[in-house]
Design a protein around this motif. Sequence first.
Motif, PDB file in Angstrom:
ATOM      1  N   LEU A 153       1.091  -4.643   9.700  1.00 35.51           N
ATOM      2  CA  LEU A 153       0.466  -5.279   8.451  1.00 35.51           C
ATOM      3  C   LEU A 153      -0.740  -4.521   8.050  1.00 35.51           C
ATOM      4  O   LEU A 153      -0.873  -4.291   6.871  1.00 35.51           O
ATOM      5  N   ALA A 154      -1.366  -4.041   9.122  1.00 32.82           N
ATOM      6  CA  ALA A 154      -2.881  -3.319   8.642  1.00 32.82           C
ATOM      7  C   ALA A 154      -2.374  -1.875   7.879  1.00 32.82           C
ATOM      8  O   ALA A 154      -3.035  -1.766   6.958  1.00 32.82           O
ATOM      9  N   SER A 155      -1.321  -1.410   8.398  1.00 35.76           N
ATOM     10  CA  SER A 155      -1.028  -0.022   7.820  1.00 35.76           C
ATOM     11  C   SER A 155      -0.552  -0.411   6.273  1.00 35.76           C
ATOM     12  O   SER A 155      -0.876   0.240   5.432  1.00 35.76           O
ATOM     13  N   GLN A 156      -0.014  -1.368   6.136  1.00 37.50           N
ATOM     14  CA  GLN A 156       0.941  -1.557   4.861  1.00 37.50           C
ATOM     15  C   GLN A 156      -0.276  -1.952   3.837  1.00 37.50           C
ATOM     16  O   GLN A 156      -0.127  -1.835   2.732  1.00 37.50           O
ATOM     17  N   SER A 157      -1.210  -2.619   4.228  1.00 37.95           N
ATOM     18  CA  SER A 157      -2.119  -3.410   3.245  1.00 37.95           C
ATOM     19  C   SER A 157      -2.997  -2.033   2.982  1.00 37.95           C
ATOM     20  O   SER A 157      -3.323  -2.256   1.679  1.00 37.95           O
ATOM     21  N   PHE A 158      -3.299  -1.090   3.960  1.00 39.43           N
ATOM     22  CA  PHE A 158      -4.091  -0.301   3.538  1.00 39.43           C
ATOM     23  C   PHE A 158      -3.484   0.623   2.337  1.00 39.43           C
ATOM     24  O   PHE A 158      -3.825   1.131   1.314  1.00 39.43           O
TER      25      PHE A 158
ATOM     26  N   VAL B 145      -1.004  -0.072   0.383  1.00 43.42           N
ATOM     27  CA  VAL B 145      -0.997  -1.108  -0.951  1.00 43.42           C
ATOM     28  C   VAL B 145      -2.223  -0.593  -1.776  1.00 43.42           C
ATOM     29  O   VAL B 145      -2.104  -0.525  -3.036  1.00 43.42           O
ATOM     30  N   ILE B 146      -3.242  -0.919  -1.055  1.00 44.57           N
ATOM     31  CA  ILE B 146      -4.437  -0.538  -1.820  1.00 44.57           C
ATOM     32  C   ILE B 146      -4.793   0.737  -2.193  1.00 44.57           C
ATOM     33  O   ILE B 146      -4.832   1.262  -3.503  1.00 44.57           O
ATOM     34  N   ALA B 147      -4.428   1.734  -1.382  1.00 44.83           N
ATOM     35  CA  ALA B 147      -4.256   3.200  -2.163  1.00 44.83           C
ATOM     36  C   ALA B 147      -3.097   3.518  -3.145  1.00 44.83           C
ATOM     37  O   ALA B 147      -3.390   4.062  -3.918  1.00 44.83           O
TER      38      ALA B 147
END
Length: 166
Positions: A44-49, A51-53
């Motif tokens: 989840l942390a990698s995916q949220s980062f 998505v922001i990028a």
Amino acid sequence: MTDPSPEQQNISCAPISESELLAFYRAEIRFESEVVNGRLHALLASQSFLVIAYATAMTGSTKRWGDSMVLLIPPLLAVLGFVLALLAWPGIRAAYAAISKWEAKEHSLHTRCHHLQDFTLATTENDMRDLMRRDKEGARFAMRAPIVFLVTWAVFAAIPFYLYLM
């Protein structure tokens, strides 16, 4: 190779009590639950980062670079997100498979040793079915999150090209 010392030869395996076995099974279930939680948190942390990028890259078109960066960076981020979700999926499934095996051993112990019934929420077969159903419902998010991310990143990879062609 040396022969074992007399102290080592006299060591025997002491029988484990049912309550110690129950504690061991629960410790293993707790450990595997922490493993799956860690893996899910990392996903989840990698995916949220990402998505922001991705969103930043989609809106960051400049005159100097033109549209070429919008066609390059977002699809690369989408591929990265897709690969990370794909890599996380087997680990999450494996942890839940291990949890299921330990829970089956725990249930077997409860069935064999009736004096341990006070240490379970499932004292009847109906209770056990309800408990297993709730466990599966609770695991549904963790098991399906990688699939959702795979589909999302596949769509995100196509969006820049679709917008460019329109």
